[in-house]
Motif scaffolding. Structure first.
Motif, PDB file in Angstrom:
ATOM      1  N   ASP A 197      -0.227   5.308 -12.917  1.00  0.00           N
ATOM      2  CA  ASP A 197      -1.380   5.300 -13.820  1.00  0.00           C
ATOM      3  C   ASP A 197      -2.571   4.543 -13.226  1.00  0.00           C
ATOM      4  N   PHE A 198      -3.752   5.025 -13.544  1.00  0.00           N
ATOM      5  CA  PHE A 198      -4.997   4.433 -13.071  1.00  0.00           C
ATOM      6  C   PHE A 198      -5.070   2.935 -13.356  1.00  0.00           C
ATOM      7  N   GLN A 199      -4.429   2.486 -14.416  1.00  0.00           N
ATOM      8  CA  GLN A 199      -4.450   1.071 -14.777  1.00  0.00           C
ATOM      9  C   GLN A 199      -3.900   0.198 -13.662  1.00  0.00           C
ATOM     10  N   HIS A 200      -2.958   0.722 -12.880  1.00  0.00           N
ATOM     11  CA  HIS A 200      -2.408  -0.039 -11.760  1.00  0.00           C
ATOM     12  C   HIS A 200      -3.504  -0.382 -10.757  1.00  0.00           C
ATOM     13  N   GLY A 201      -4.327   0.595 -10.434  1.00  0.00           N
ATOM     14  CA  GLY A 201      -5.421   0.339  -9.504  1.00  0.00           C
ATOM     15  C   GLY A 201      -6.396  -0.695 -10.045  1.00  0.00           C
ATOM     16  N   LEU A 202      -6.709  -0.588 -11.336  1.00  0.00           N
ATOM     17  CA  LEU A 202      -7.636  -1.542 -11.952  1.00  0.00           C
ATOM     18  C   LEU A 202      -7.085  -2.961 -11.899  1.00  0.00           C
ATOM     19  N   GLU A 203      -5.801  -3.128 -12.222  1.00  0.00           N
ATOM     20  CA  GLU A 203      -5.189  -4.458 -12.233  1.00  0.00           C
ATOM     21  C   GLU A 203      -5.091  -5.036 -10.815  1.00  0.00           C
ATOM     22  N   ILE A 204      -4.695  -4.213  -9.853  1.00  0.00           N
ATOM     23  CA  ILE A 204      -4.622  -4.675  -8.465  1.00  0.00           C
ATOM     24  C   ILE A 204      -5.994  -5.138  -7.997  1.00  0.00           C
ATOM     25  N   TYR A 205      -7.013  -4.351  -8.294  1.00  0.00           N
ATOM     26  CA  TYR A 205      -8.381  -4.716  -7.917  1.00  0.00           C
ATOM     27  C   TYR A 205      -8.796  -6.030  -8.565  1.00  0.00           C
ATOM     28  N   ASP A 206      -8.469  -6.200  -9.827  1.00  0.00           N
ATOM     29  CA  ASP A 206      -8.868  -7.393 -10.566  1.00  0.00           C
ATOM     30  C   ASP A 206      -8.192  -8.652 -10.036  1.00  0.00           C
ATOM     31  N   LYS A 207      -6.958  -8.531  -9.542  1.00  0.00           N
ATOM     32  CA  LYS A 207      -6.189  -9.697  -9.102  1.00  0.00           C
ATOM     33  C   LYS A 207      -6.381 -10.030  -7.617  1.00  0.00           C
TER      34      LYS A 207
END
Length: 263
Positions: A197-207
């Motif tokens: 899910d796209f959310q994985h990319g968002l969270e990785i980017y944020d962290k």
């Protein structure tokens, strides 16, 4: 470490000319798990500043990826070095999380020793499951840069998207390692990814502490990101512009630390 020539039979999907064959070197090396794994060096641009250490996705091997490597390396004017995980292609053993980390270590060591590259000339590129060994290596070694293409936070988070913490039984806990990466990172993810899910990319980017502008591909899924024109354009900007700029800034900061004010 043994080196081999690449031979294609008549049934091979891609029939390279001699020019393409001459730029490909295939070798086998031993990991710390005492398994022999296959590696491929695609010398597309001998004068290139950077070489991509490419950790590919699931359900493919070097033979299937070789034409993509030639095309990508030629367009980016970079050399590409890749490897098959234990149990993939002709690599020995079977796929496990522990083997993934030893496999990428062996590939990185080969670039440093056999090919004489320094870490500041290596760009780590991980795609899908390949982001797992890529993040693990980047968390332990500073390199020129890192590309995370459709990354996953952890194994259990793929099947349980509402999970908010990492449990001891969770595999591939990349989300707990990205904060240790000291290299500039670019994240690529399709907004309609049906596998991770796209959310994985968002969270990785944020962290991740040091990032450049991510590439969020509107409408892209898991296996068609490379078909979008923005994909190649964004990679070229990262390699040609942003990485050299980051390295210059780091060198300037390092020089300033040695300046001693006159009394």
């Amino acid at each position: 470490m043994d080196t081999y020539n690449l031979h294609l039979n008549d049934r091979a999907e891609f029939q390279y000319g001699q020019k393409e064959l001459d730029c490909i070197e295939v070798l086998m090396t031993e990991t710390k798990a005492q398994l022999h794994i296959a590696m491929m060096y695609v010398n597309c641009a001998p004068q290139s500043r950077y070489t991509l250490l490419f950790s590919h996705g699931n359900a493919v091997d070097l033979g299937q990826m070789s034409s993509f490597f030639i095309g990508l390396g030629t367009r980016l004017k970079c050399n590409i070095f890749s490897y098959d995980y234990s149990g993939y292609g002709v690599s020995e053993g079977h796929p496990t999380e522990r083997h993934l980390y030893k496999d990428v270590d062996a590939a990185f060591h080969t670039l440093l020793t056999k090919y004489g590259l320094s870490a500041d000339r290596i760009v780590l590129y991980g795609q899908s499951i390949g982001t797992v060994p890529t993040i693990d290596l980047a968390a332990r070694h500073k390199v020129a840069g890192v590309v995370l293409h459709s990354p996953l936070m952890s194994g259990m988070r793929v099947t349980c998207p509402n999970m908010k913490r990492t449990y001891c039984c969770d595999s591939f806990p990349s989300i707990d390692k990205v904060h240790k990466i000291e290299s500039p990172v670019m994240v690529i993810h399709g907004t309609d990814d049906e596998v991770i899910d796209f959310q994985h990319g968002l969270e990785i980017y944020d962290k991740t502490p040091i990032t450049v502008e991510p590439l969020w591909l509107e409408g892209a899924g898991h296996n068609d990101v490379e078909l979008y024109g923005q994909y190649l354009d964004r990679l070229k900007k990262f390699i040609d512009v942003e990485l050299p700029r980051c390295q210059r800034e780091q060198e300037e900061q390092s020089d300033e630390q040695f300046l001693v004010p006159l009394s």
